[in-house]
Design a protein around this motif. Structure first.
Motif, PDB file in Angstrom:
ATOM      1  N   GLY A   1     127.129 -16.423 109.591  1.00  0.00           N
ATOM      2  CA  GLY A   1     126.500 -16.317 108.193  1.00  0.00           C
ATOM      3  C   GLY A   1     127.541 -17.047 106.900  1.00  0.00           C
TER       4      GLY A   1
ATOM      5  N   ILE B   1     110.168 -27.415 105.553  1.00  0.00           N
ATOM      6  CA  ILE B   1     111.380 -26.854 104.726  1.00  0.00           C
ATOM      7  C   ILE B   1     111.975 -27.957 104.028  1.00  0.00           C
ATOM      8  CG2 ILE B   1     113.570 -25.838 105.111  1.00  0.00           C
ATOM      9  CD1 ILE B   1     112.739 -24.447 107.819  1.00  0.00           C
TER      10      ILE B   1
ATOM     11  N   SER C   1     116.304 -24.551 115.328  1.00  0.00           N
ATOM     12  CA  SER C   1     116.949 -23.121 115.080  1.00  0.00           C
ATOM     13  C   SER C   1     118.407 -22.733 115.498  1.00  0.00           C
ATOM     14  CB  SER C   1     116.212 -21.755 115.358  1.00  0.00           C
ATOM     15  OG  SER C   1     114.983 -22.354 115.884  1.00  0.00           O
TER      16      SER C   1
ATOM     17  N   ARG D   1     122.359 -21.636 115.304  1.00  0.00           N
ATOM     18  CA  ARG D   1     122.922 -20.618 114.664  1.00  0.00           C
ATOM     19  C   ARG D   1     124.078 -21.514 113.679  1.00  0.00           C
ATOM     20  NH1 ARG D   1     123.933 -16.562 118.103  1.00  0.00           N
ATOM     21  NH2 ARG D   1     125.016 -15.459 116.493  1.00  0.00           N
TER      22      ARG D   1
ATOM     23  N   ASP E   1     120.474 -23.067 100.645  1.00  0.00           N
ATOM     24  CA  ASP E   1     119.050 -22.172 100.759  1.00  0.00           C
ATOM     25  C   ASP E   1     119.361 -21.848 102.356  1.00  0.00           C
ATOM     26  OD1 ASP E   1     116.705 -21.151 100.265  1.00  0.00           O
ATOM     27  OD2 ASP E   1     115.849 -22.784 101.056  1.00  0.00           O
ATOM     28  N   ILE E   2     119.628 -22.659 103.116  1.00  0.00           N
ATOM     29  CA  ILE E   2     119.581 -22.429 104.865  1.00  0.00           C
ATOM     30  C   ILE E   2     120.534 -21.388 105.055  1.00  0.00           C
ATOM     31  CG2 ILE E   2     120.075 -23.645 106.865  1.00  0.00           C
ATOM     32  CD1 ILE E   2     119.201 -26.399 105.583  1.00  0.00           C
ATOM     33  N   ASN E   3     121.927 -21.607 104.435  1.00  0.00           N
ATOM     34  CA  ASN E   3     123.094 -20.902 104.758  1.00  0.00           C
ATOM     35  C   ASN E   3     122.387 -19.299 104.399  1.00  0.00           C
ATOM     36  OD1 ASN E   3     125.668 -19.494 103.152  1.00  0.00           O
ATOM     37  ND2 ASN E   3     125.672 -19.873 105.186  1.00  0.00           N
ATOM     38  N   SER E   4     121.649 -19.171 103.138  1.00  0.00           N
ATOM     39  CA  SER E   4     121.261 -18.029 102.834  1.00  0.00           C
ATOM     40  C   SER E   4     120.472 -17.202 103.457  1.00  0.00           C
ATOM     41  CB  SER E   4     120.685 -17.990 101.327  1.00  0.00           C
ATOM     42  OG  SER E   4     119.404 -18.487 101.601  1.00  0.00           O
ATOM     43  N   LYS E   5     119.790 -17.918 104.605  1.00  0.00           N
ATOM     44  CA  LYS E   5     118.776 -17.400 105.432  1.00  0.00           C
ATOM     45  C   LYS E   5     119.633 -17.126 106.743  1.00  0.00           C
ATOM     46  CE  LYS E   5     114.638 -19.388 103.718  1.00  0.00           C
ATOM     47  NZ  LYS E   5     114.464 -20.573 103.349  1.00  0.00           N
ATOM     48  N   GLY E   6     120.824 -17.336 106.826  1.00  0.00           N
ATOM     49  CA  GLY E   6     121.613 -16.829 107.729  1.00  0.00           C
ATOM     50  C   GLY E   6     122.418 -17.676 108.912  1.00  0.00           C
ATOM     51  N   THR E   7     122.095 -19.047 108.622  1.00  0.00           N
ATOM     52  CA  THR E   7     122.763 -19.939 109.445  1.00  0.00           C
ATOM     53  C   THR E   7     124.182 -20.249 108.813  1.00  0.00           C
ATOM     54  OG1 THR E   7     120.461 -20.935 109.691  1.00  0.00           O
ATOM     55  CG2 THR E   7     122.383 -22.160 110.419  1.00  0.00           C
TER      56      THR E   7
END
Lengths: 403, 238, 437
Positions: B31, B128, B159, B161, B186-192
């Motif tokens: 994350g 996206i 997808s 990680r 934004d992508i990072n905020s979703k866990g990547t």
């Protein structure tokens, strides 16, 4: 022009350069050997038969009816033909040059089974033989009508006179053909034949035979049930007479078949059909090969120009003239081709050795090798010229652009 | 997530031996958004190549998601790369004669995935990045920023990680760069997890964590608690 | 996945249309040239009786000149003398055997509609038809009794039967050959062994004869015969009998020997026979007799001409040039794709994925080249047929075997040509490529 930078550039792309070199080597091997084979065959085809091919034709006859009497038939047929306007001479014979089928015997200067013989083709002719074939008598004389003997199919007897070709005389008398005139040679081990005349040239029926120039004419008319008649006409009359002779003979007597009425020119074409065919195939092969190799060089060179666009632009920007760029590519191709032709020279000789072994071809003449090398250099330079020219057109401004 | 211990990478040619990385150690947790900075020649690209399993290491240890990658063969590395890592390059690296759909499709093709699932993922990824309506276009018809968005969509479609970005905004003007950065955040905020290499210190400051590579080593790990909002590419002072 | 590779290959081929055309063209002409010559060689060297080729034997006896062999180096005559043929027919232990020679005659059809015509025939024994498995349209061959009793019987070829009897069943009718009436006992169906193995001496690719008559009639009727005749010494007596009793070889002799035992026994018989003849003053050369099965015989007689072989090898070399060409072009082509290859590697494609993808591209080029090459080979064979005339007309068609072979050859060639460039392409380091683009 400095060769070093080209060499170092090449050494970084060895495979590509080696591929072209190998392709050039193979191309040279095939082309040079093919040209050599073509010329060998061409040489064979250009040998003269010694007879008047332009104005002669040949046909076969065969009797079948119960009332067919060959002796009277031949006499009547020949008399009839010889009287036709436009005819120079006509003769009954067993074969002719270029027909591929005939009679051969051995001749020797001594009698007995152990004597060293010379193989020769035999043509049975009468006193018009020399004229009907249109061969040139160099020495001695022709047969006379009273020397002609009727010969049965299974006869073993030979007439006492013969006319030989210069080549046969020369082979019989150790190179001294004039010595043969008036001498006696032996056929069938014991039967004497006196050489009464020598003709300049008259080929045996088999064009692939080594002794094709050795021919013996003997004064025989044959009673084999069938045979051939050779007719010689005045210039320009042949085609008309071919038809007329066939029609008239059939009209005169229907108990014998007349077949294969063909001019000697047709017979020559047919005789060398395989030679001609093989040469055509080889020529097509050479053309295809040259085109493929040239296109290959063009393709690879174009690519290499495209890939080096920026580099070329930079060189131009740094002061290289157009002709320096052109020379770079031309020289590069020359170096690669040089490796190819050196390897190619060795492979050419190797393939020739195989051909000598398999086809009894002679060894290739030395000058074929440098000629082949020059040809390949030329093809290479020609092929690379287009792409190299394109490279010259690359703008120096390309150097500052990022592609 | 990513753990490197004392990694060494040596490039050998016939004449010289270059030590691109020496005693390089780094740990990145799940994350995180890490910016990697450093002057050119410092070894940051080598680090990225190693992190992305594009190159092997000469010595040391590297665990990716708990897997020791040192002993993996080429096939296993390809598979791992395909499933866990997404790449974003400075020059986008789209295949010019494939349309957007097919470009995003590339990594999915190397997984055993049925056509339907691939289609869903591609459409979703393009959605996206806001290019779902241009699927049939080829890259040349897009602006640079759009092309980079396609590249991001390609990275997201599988997808992963873990997202590796090499100067993702380097070829873009500031407005486009800004939107690409926002997308990454934004992508990072979703866990990547994201590792971004950049030579631009201001860009690096936008990442929650930033490291610097110098002479093949992680020379400094600095942390500013709350990043200051700064515009990218400030106009140069006259 | 293969579908995906296929799509990518087509895209890649389309990307460089000129280069792709060059490669396809190179393979096409290479395949065209080599298939043309391979086909001719294949037909020349084909096994004319696959089911029996190891049971039929051409017989050779060394009855030749004591001073020199029939042909250097120590090669046996390819035909036998009349005396030997008769002795073998009488006593040699074979399931079937036959002596034979070419004859020729004028055939006179009844009525005025068809003119008399000259045709070649084959004088042989009744065993011929069973030995060489000739197909019959009507009737059958003749029996051994017919041979012994000098019966005036004949078997006609289909063509002769067409000409003389309009194609109807002529069995039992009479036909006039060389002035004599023969009774038709059989009519062959189409029969054209290629090569004409039972008489390669007189032309391995000649048409079969127009009629067949009992061999024994040659002697009893003193028939006109033709075909290669070789003598090493003059005959002792005059006349036809003298010829028959001479040392001239002019007869093709074949025996059917199905088992190893029979073959050994037959060869033993030949050697004993030769020894007996030596005592009578014949067979002056060292003891040397041979039996050769069909394929051995074709090889020994050089049925596939050396010049045909040479041209074939030249064209195979030409194909190699074309392949080298293709390798070079593929190499450059794939090198321009290194960026894409590196990218695909980075996105997770394994070497194997890329290898298959590029091999497929090579394969497609090979396949298209092969198809066009087949067309060229077809044209080439037409050309060969036009160049060489009727002697080769049965050697120049592509059968299904050849078509399959041509396509396989093209694809294998292209894959071989593609293997090295592909291998090089797949070994591109993914990282290196991505830095600079």
């Amino acid at each position: 022009m400095e060769i070093k930078p080209i060499l170092s550039a090449l050494s970084r792309n060895k495979t590509g350069a080696l591929l072209i070199a190998l392709q050039i080597a193979l191309t040279m091997t095939i082309i040079v050997n093919s040209v050599f084979m073509i010329q060998q065959r061409q040489g064979q085809m250009e040998r003269e038969s010694g007879i008047d091919e332009k104005n002669t034709f040949l046909f076969s006859y065969m009797g079948f009816a119960d009332d067919f009497n060959e002796k009277t038939r031949i006499v009547e047929d020949l008399d009839y033909i010889r009287k036709m306007p436009g005819i120079v001479a006509a003769v009954q014979t067993n074969s002719a040059p270029l027909t591929g089928g005939g009679w051969s015997m051995g001749l020797a200067r001594e009698t007995g089974p152990d004597a060293d013989g010379v193989g020769t083709a035999i043509y049975f002719v009468d006193e018009q033989g020399v004229d009907a074939f249109g061969v040139k008598l160099l020495a001695g004389r022709n047969f006379t009508a009273d020397e002609i003997i009727w010969r049965e199919r299974t006869s073993n007897d030979w007439p006492g006179q013969g006319v030989v070709t210069k080549a046969l005389a020369s082979d019989l008398f150790d190179g001294d053909w004039q010595a043969a005139l008036g001498k006696t040679v032996y056929i069938n081990e014991t039967q004497p034949i006196n050489i009464i005349g020598i003709v300049e040239k008259m080929q045996a029926p088999w064009n692939g035979w080594r002794g094709v120039e050795r021919t013996l004419l003997v004064p025989n008319r044959t009673l084999f049930g069938g045979g051939r008649i050779m007719v010689r006409t005045e210039p320009g009359e042949r085609d008309r007479l071919m038809k007329e002779v066939e029609e008239q003979l059939f009209a005169n007597y229907k108990g014998r078949l007349i077949r294969n009425v063909r001019s000697m020119e047709e017979i020559r074409t047919e005789s060398y059909q395989a030679h001609n065919g093989m040469n055509t195939i080889l020529k097509v092969l050479i053309v295809c090969l040259t085109v493929v190799t040239a296109l290959g060089i063009i393709g690879l060179a174009s690519f290499s120009v495209n890939r080096r666009k920026k580099q070329i632009g930079t060189r131009r920007a740094l002061g290289a003239r157009k002709k320096d760029i052109l020379r770079y590519f031309m020289l590069e191709n020359f170096l690669i081709t040089s490796v190819g032709v050196v390897v190619g020279a060795a492979m050419t000789i190797g393939l020739n050795m195989v051909l000598v072994d398999m086809l009894n071809l002679p060894k290739i003449d030395w000058y074929y090798i440098p000629a082949g090398m020059l040809l390949l250099w030329f093809i290479g330079q020609l092929a690379v010229f287009g792409p190299a020219k394109k490279a010259c057109q690359i703008s120096p401004a390309l150097a500052t652009r990022s592609v | 997530m990513l753990k490197m211990n004392n990694i060494r990478k040596v490039f050998r040619t016939e004449v010289v031996e270059t030590h691109a990385l020496r005693d390089f150690s780094l740990q990145v947790n799940e994350g995180e958004f890490v910016a990697v900075t450093g002057p050119s020649g410092s070894g940051k690209t080598t680090f990225l190549n190693i992190a992305g399993l594009l190159e092997t290491i000469t010595a040391g240890e590297y665990f990716l998601d708990g897997v020791d990658v040192k002993d993996l063969n080429d096939n296993q590395r390809s598979k791992l790369r395909n499933e866990k890592i997404g790449f974003i390059f400075q020059s986008f690296n789209l295949i010019p004669d494939l349309n957007l759909f097919d470009n995003v499709d590339v990594p999915l093709r190397y997984r055993s995935m049925n056509a339907k699932e691939r289609k869903e993922r591609i459409e979703n990824a393009l959605d996206i990045v806001g290019l779902a309506n241009r699927m049939k276009h080829i890259p040349a018809q897009l602006s640079g920023g759009q092309q980079q968005r396609v590249a991001i969509a390609r990275a997201l479609a599988g997808s992963p990680r873990f997202l590796l970005a090499d100067e993702p905004t380097g070829n873009l003007d500031s407005a486009m760069a800004e939107s690409v950065m926002e997308l990454l955040e934004d992508i990072n905020s979703k866990g990547t997890t994201i590792i971004m290499v950049t030579h631009d210190p201001k860009l690096a400051l936008r990442a929650p964590r930033s490291i610097a590579v110098k002479d093949g080593k992680v020379s400094e790990v600095s942390r500013v608690e709350s990043p200051v909002e700064m515009p990218l590419h400030e106009p140069a002072l006259a | 996945m293969l579908g995906y590779y296929f799509k990518l290959s087509l895209l890649s081929i389309k990307r460089n249309p000129i280069l792709s055309t060059l490669m396809v063209a190179a393979i096409a002409v290479g395949i065209g040239a080599s298939m043309t010559t391979i086909t001719v060689n294949y037909a020349m060297g084909a096994n004319p009786v696959p089911q029996k080729s190891d049971q039929l034997f051409a017989i050779q006896l060394d009855s030749w000149d004591p001073n020199r062999p029939y042909r250097e180096p120590d090669i046996l005559p390819d035909q036998v003398t009349y005396m030997d043929a008769m002795a073998l027919m009488k006593n040699a232990p074979a399931k079937r055997q036959t002596a034979m020679s070419k004859v020729f005659a004028v055939i006179e059809p009844e009525g005025e509609d068809v003119r008399p015509f000259e045709t070649e025939g084959r004088a042989t024994f009744g065993d011929f038809f069973a030995m060489f498995s000739t197909p019959f349209l009507y009737g059958n061959g003749w029996s051994r009794e017919s041979d012994d009793n000098l019966e005036m019987v004949t078997v006609l070829s289909k063509e002769t039967n067409e000409k003389v009897f309009g194609g109807e069943n002529s069995v039992g009718k009479f036909i006039r050959i060389a002035g004599r009436e023969y009774k038709v006992v059989g009519v062959l169906d189409d029969y054209r062994p290629i090569p004409k193995y039972y008489d390669v001496t007189n032309g391995a690719f000649r048409e079969p004869e127009g009629y067949y008559i009992p061999f024994n009639l040659i002697a009893s009727l003193e028939l006109s015969r033709s075909g290669n005749t070789n003598c090493w010494k003059p005959s002792d007596e005059d006349g036809f009998q003298g010829f028959l009793n001479s040392e001239c070889v002019w007869i093709q002799f074949w025996a059917e020997l199905p088992t190893e035992n029979e073959q050994q026994e037959y060869l033993g018989f030949l050697n004993n026979y030769a020894k007996q003849q030596k005592e009578l003053g014949r067979f002056p050369r060292p003891l040397n007799n041979k039996i050769n099965d069909v394929m051995e015989w074709m090889e020994l007689q050089g049925v596939v001409q050396d010049s045909a072989k040479i041209v074939m090898w030249l064209s195979v070399m030409f194909l190699m040039v074309c392949l080298l060409n293709t390798i070079g072009l593929l190499l450059t082509k794939f090198s321009t794709k290194s960026g894409e290859i590196g990218l695909r590697r980075a996105l997770g494609a394994s070497k194997r994925n890329l290898f298959i993808q590029h091999l497929m591209e090579s394969g497609i080029i090979g396949f298209v080249g092969g198809i066009i090459g087949l067309g060229l080979a077809w044209g080439g064979l037409k050309g060969v047929s036009a160049l060489f005339g009727k002697n080769v007309q049965h050697l120049v068609y592509l059968d299904s075997n050849m078509v399959i072979f041509a396509i396989l050859l093209a694809i294998v060639s292209a894959l071989l040509a593609g293997a090295y460039p592909t291998w090089r392409a797949c070994n591109i380091q993914p990282a290196v490529q991505l830095k600079t683009q």
